[in-house]
Structure formats: structure tokens, C-alpha cells
Design an enzyme around this catalytic site. Sequence first.
Site, PDB file in Angstrom:
ATOM      1  N   SER A  16      76.448  71.909  25.539  1.00  0.00           N
ATOM      2  CA  SER A  16      75.025  71.861  25.897  1.00  0.00           C
ATOM      3  C   SER A  16      74.884  71.082  27.213  1.00  0.00           C
ATOM      4  CB  SER A  16      74.238  71.205  24.776  1.00  0.00           C
ATOM      5  OG  SER A  16      74.731  69.903  24.563  1.00  0.00           O
ATOM      6  N   ILE A  18      74.337  72.122  30.227  1.00  0.00           N
ATOM      7  CA  ILE A  18      74.989  72.639  31.431  1.00  0.00           C
ATOM      8  C   ILE A  18      73.954  73.209  32.399  1.00  0.00           C
ATOM      9  CG2 ILE A  18      77.337  73.070  30.633  1.00  0.00           C
ATOM     10  CD1 ILE A  18      76.493  75.934  29.970  1.00  0.00           C
ATOM     11  N   TYR A  57      64.417  60.314  23.616  1.00  0.00           N
ATOM     12  CA  TYR A  57      65.824  59.953  23.785  1.00  0.00           C
ATOM     13  C   TYR A  57      66.737  61.116  23.454  1.00  0.00           C
ATOM     14  CZ  TYR A  57      64.951  54.975  24.349  1.00  0.00           C
ATOM     15  OH  TYR A  57      64.554  53.765  24.818  1.00  0.00           O
ATOM     16  N   ASP A 151      75.914  78.141  17.014  1.00  0.00           N
ATOM     17  CA  ASP A 151      75.091  77.264  16.173  1.00  0.00           C
ATOM     18  C   ASP A 151      74.501  78.098  15.042  1.00  0.00           C
ATOM     19  OD1 ASP A 151      75.515  75.411  18.150  1.00  0.00           O
ATOM     20  OD2 ASP A 151      73.479  75.484  18.968  1.00  0.00           O
ATOM     21  N   LYS A 191      89.972  75.768  33.572  1.00  0.00           N
ATOM     22  CA  LYS A 191      90.348  76.418  32.317  1.00  0.00           C
ATOM     23  C   LYS A 191      89.278  77.434  31.902  1.00  0.00           C
ATOM     24  CE  LYS A 191      94.258  74.538  31.476  1.00  0.00           C
ATOM     25  NZ  LYS A 191      95.438  75.427  31.501  1.00  0.00           N
ATOM     26  N   THR A 192      89.716  78.661  31.658  1.00  0.00           N
ATOM     27  CA  THR A 192      88.741  79.704  31.297  1.00  0.00           C
ATOM     28  C   THR A 192      88.645  79.916  29.786  1.00  0.00           C
ATOM     29  OG1 THR A 192      90.365  81.482  31.388  1.00  0.00           O
ATOM     30  CG2 THR A 192      89.216  80.973  33.436  1.00  0.00           C
ATOM     31  N   GLN A 196      86.130  82.147  27.375  1.00  0.00           N
ATOM     32  CA  GLN A 196      86.616  83.303  26.591  1.00  0.00           C
ATOM     33  C   GLN A 196      86.175  83.169  25.133  1.00  0.00           C
ATOM     34  OE1 GLN A 196      90.851  84.121  26.994  1.00  0.00           O
ATOM     35  NE2 GLN A 196      90.863  83.115  28.975  1.00  0.00           N
ATOM     36  N   GLY A 354      53.835  56.719  27.433  1.00  0.00           N
ATOM     37  CA  GLY A 354      54.726  56.302  26.357  1.00  0.00           C
ATOM     38  C   GLY A 354      53.941  55.964  25.103  1.00  0.00           C
ATOM     39  N   CYS A 381      48.751  57.607  31.996  1.00  0.00           N
ATOM     40  CA  CYS A 381      48.438  57.580  30.568  1.00  0.00           C
ATOM     41  C   CYS A 381      48.633  56.166  30.001  1.00  0.00           C
ATOM     42  CB  CYS A 381      49.252  58.647  29.842  1.00  0.00           C
ATOM     43  SG  CYS A 381      48.465  59.142  28.293  1.00  0.00           S
ATOM     44  N   HIS A 506      48.101  63.476  32.778  1.00  0.00           N
ATOM     45  CA  HIS A 506      49.478  63.555  33.294  1.00  0.00           C
ATOM     46  C   HIS A 506      49.547  64.511  34.487  1.00  0.00           C
ATOM     47  CE1 HIS A 506      51.542  61.478  29.930  1.00  0.00           C
ATOM     48  NE2 HIS A 506      50.473  61.876  29.262  1.00  0.00           N
ATOM     49  N   GLU A 508      51.791  64.837  36.553  1.00  0.00           N
ATOM     50  CA  GLU A 508      53.166  65.304  36.817  1.00  0.00           C
ATOM     51  C   GLU A 508      53.430  66.712  36.280  1.00  0.00           C
ATOM     52  OE1 GLU A 508      52.309  62.970  34.651  1.00  0.00           O
ATOM     53  OE2 GLU A 508      53.655  62.810  32.915  1.00  0.00           O
TER      54      GLU A 508
HETATM   55  N1  GLN Z   1      50.236  55.964  23.459  1.00  0.00           N
HETATM   56  C1  GLN Z   1      49.098  56.207  24.295  1.00  0.00           C
HETATM   57  C2  GLN Z   1      48.046  57.063  23.610  1.00  0.00           C
HETATM   58  O1  GLN Z   1      48.319  57.720  22.642  1.00  0.00           O
HETATM   59  C3  GLN Z   1      49.495  56.853  25.609  1.00  0.00           C
HETATM   60  C4  GLN Z   1      50.066  58.227  25.459  1.00  0.00           C
HETATM   61  C5  GLN Z   1      50.831  58.698  26.652  1.00  0.00           C
HETATM   62  O2  GLN Z   1      51.198  57.896  27.520  1.00  0.00           O
HETATM   63  N2  GLN Z   1      51.085  59.979  26.741  1.00  0.00           N
HETATM   64  O3  GLN Z   1      46.921  57.090  24.050  1.00  0.00           O
END
Ligand code: GLN
Length: 534
Positions: A16, A18, A57, A151, A191-192, A196, A354, A381, A506, A508
Site C-alpha cells: 500500500s 505507492i 493517524y 485483500d 525485482k519484478t 508478477q 482537530g 476550524c 476549511h 483547504e
Molecule cells: N473539534 C472542533 C469542532 O468539532 C473543531 C473541528 C475541526 O477542526 N474540524 O467544532
Amino acid sequence: MVLLSKYIVVTGGVVSSIGKGITAASIGRILRSYGVDITAIKIDPYLNWDSGTLNPYQHGEVFVTEDGMETDLDLGHYERFLDVNLSGECNITTGKVYSSVINKERKGNYLGACVQIIPHITDEIKAMVRKMAKKTQAEVVMVEVGGTVGDIESQPFLEALRQLRNEEGHDNVMFVHVTYVPYLRAAGEFKTKPTQHSTKELRSTGITPDMIICRSELPIDTHLKDKIAHFCDVDNKAVINAPDVHSIYEIPLILNSENVGDLILDRMKIEARKPDLYEWSRIVDSLKLDEARISVGIIGKYVELEDAYISIRESLKHAAAELGVKVEIEYIRAEDTINKGKIDNFDALLIPGGFGERGISGKLDAVKYSIEKQIPLFGICLGMQCMVVEFARMHGFEGANSTEFDENAKHPVIDIMLEQKKIKNMGGTMRLGSYPCKVEEGSIAHEAYKETNVNERHRHRYEFNNDYRKILEEKGLIISGASPDNFLVEIVELPDHPWFLGCQFHPEFKSRPNKAHPIFKSFISAAIENKRNK
Ligand code: GLN
């Protein structure tokens, strides 16, 4: 309008991690450069219904779609590489397949039949895949099967996709197998054999790959490719090498230099067109910049696994590339004592999202130092919530906290959202997905967006407590973004600071390599300015 979609199924072998998702997304990008309309589906064979309750994690970041599904991070690669918004239905899990089948069985839909993996589970899988093809009307649907061939949990999916090829026809379904070719330093050779073996395993399910993409540390030569072609029963032109590269954005160019696009078009009988990867090459060049480095410290909880903050890392890169600088990211464990001197070395700081109390005091220290030392700080957040807590503490509200960390906080400046109070289940119950936000003119946020009404993706249970809104505003906190009804605080800023912005959403998840997110761009500009003034 497309009458019949074609499918490219991507499987993985040997090990996994890769980069199967990035390889699949890169194939998608190449086809897009040929003008092929494409969408993507990620199959995750685990039993979880979605990725929402998975620990970062283990599986890295949870990516949130516009429609509020908590998905695998590969959907982020697809959105960034294909420049499309995918819906939550693009992430199929064993959990979703089985719960749908069991629901139908309870309703009596199977009319007394004995419900079995074949045909009921496999039919459900095919129906889910076809539903996306129909809904998006895409010319080509990429279907990436998570995990590694062999799997147990991926078997029903491989069987369903094998059936799909029979039903849709040979020209309409193609299989690409991504493997790893290790280099044995002691023996001094590649190594192949693992390739294979994994191809043999795949063929035992009735699927013969049409193309093998060999990931490797270093480039492999034609002799080795011929050997793989011979042993795996694949055309030798269709054995492709994808060696390690500096930037993931180079992969579409590497694959294209191995003729992947033409081979796929030919294999699937898609009318030949000319690819245009010029824009993508420009993006890759801008990301290669090596001078003018700026440093960003990310103070987070899940720093041991970089994938936990993958969209943030990519957004920083996109913004830096557009501004002609290179960003160097250092991850700082929020649980360790945050060293004021060290923090001062960074051009800017970021506190990501988080859950849970671990590492909070480090994040709060980082907020305090950023205010004292005037270092640009971006809170996302949970990061924004920490900014509000620390600002309150610094302005006389001793004991200010989020009720996520202290239910009996003396000043619960961040509190559980009203509609969340009665919710007991953890999965898919947060405030999720895209919601509108009204941005105040004259703020950093407005200067960045150059718009008053924006939409951003959310994933949270807690919010700014309106009981403290007026008093914290009087102390100098600026609420520069809120829900259109002005009830929910979305963005906070500080006036006497070079760049201090926290957002409940968010950003991002919406940054793209060719379209950096405006707030990330504004943040990187502030980092450049800070470096200049040092
Ligand atoms: N733990 C916080 C909440 O639930 C922030 C959530 C997060 O950062 N995505 O509001």
C-alpha cells in the site's frame, strides 16, 4: 450528452501507499488534457460507512466534499488534479454497499430470494458505479479500488468490476494495475517478482490488466519492462514506469511521456485527439521554484503522519507557487512545549483543525506568541476556536475555554452548536459540507476574496458562543465573516496585527494547483511581508 460512459478501473498490488490515488488522478488529468470529460470514484473496501470516524493517524486526512460527505483523502487528489467538485457518492465503501442491500432486504425488495454476495452485493456495487456515470454523464469514469489485490475485503468489488467489463463490453472497461518494483541494493538490481505475483493474484479473480504502472524508486529500463510484459501477459508498450519524483504534480507529465494517454484512447476506442498539457506544465514549473523560501510552522496534533494535513500542505504550495515563492513546512507537535524562540523563526504559523483536548495548550501558547510577536497566524476550524479562547483569556476572561475540552468552563466562548446538543451518534452528524458566509468589507478576508458572499466547506460540532460576541468585539476581536443570518461566526480577525485570521470552515478543501485559495494566498503574502521586515 454521453450515451455510454467508459470505465477505467485502477487496482493496486504489492504494497500500500505507492501512490495509487495520485497515479489514478494523474491518468485522469492526462485524459482531461485530451478534452475527455472525466469523473472519479474511490472504492474503500473497509466496513466503515464513511471516513468520518477514522483516526487520521491511520488513514490520513478526512476530505469533505461540497455536499458534506466525509471521504477518503484520494477524493482530494481527484478534485485537485481534475479540477472538479466530486459528490460524496463518489466514495463507495463496503459499509455503504452492505447497508443499502440490508435495507432493501428488510423492505422485502428481494422477493424471498436468499441474499448473497453474488449477485446482490456485486449488483449493488455495479449500480452505485453506474449511478455516478449516469449522474455526471462523464465520458470516462475512473474507478480506483482501495487496498491491495488479494485483500479479502476487496474481493466482491473486483468481482463486480469483472462483471462490469462483461456487461459493458471489452472496449468500454479497462484495467490498470499499479504495482511496486523494489530495488535491492544488496543485489544491485530491480525485482519484478512482486509485480508478477500480484498480477497473478489479480488474474485469479478473472481480471487481466490492460496496463501495468510500475512505481519504483529509480527509473527502470526497457529490458525490465519487457520482462514484466512477458510474465504478466501485458503488451510491452503498456508497461509504464512511474519512478519517484519531487512533486506529485509531475506525475501526469511523466505518465504522458510514456504515452499513457494515447494507449488508453486506443484501447478504449475513444476518438484520438491532441493532448494539451501546457497549462499543467506551467503549474509544475511554478511549483519547482527553489529560491525565495518562506517558512510556515504548523502546530498540530497529528504531525507524525503528514497525510493528516495533506490538503493544507497542498494549499500552501499552490498559494506559494502563485506568489513565486517556495514554502517550507515544519510540523510542530502541539503536545510538546511550544518554544517561543523557535516560533519566532517562522515567517508564519498555522493551526489546523482537530478534535479532542490533547495538544490544546500548545496551540493556545502559539496563539499568544503570535499576538505578542506579531507573527502571521492562520487558524482553521479548531485553530480558529483556539484563537478565540486565547484572545478571551488575554482580555480578562480567565478560564475561557471550549466546552469540547471543559464542559464546565467558566467562560464557554466556544460551545456546542444548538442543533448538535441532542445528537448522540458520531458518524456523519457534524455540520458538514458547503455553507454560505457573508464577508465584511474592509477585512483581510474581503481583501482576499474580493467578494461578499462566499461558500466554504465545514466539519464541526462546536461554534463561537454568541453570548460572548459583543464583549469580545468590544475588546478588539473583529468578526469579519458570519452566516447570512448573522448567527454563526465564520471568520475572526485582529486589527493590530499583521495577519491574524481564523475561520470556522476549511478553505483547504477548495484550493487547486491552478487556482490557489484566496485566503491561503493572502496568508502567504503576509508571510513574505513578515520575512521581508525581519
Ligand atoms: N473539534 C472542533 C469542532 O468539532 C473543531 C473541528 C475541526 O477542526 N474540524 O467544532
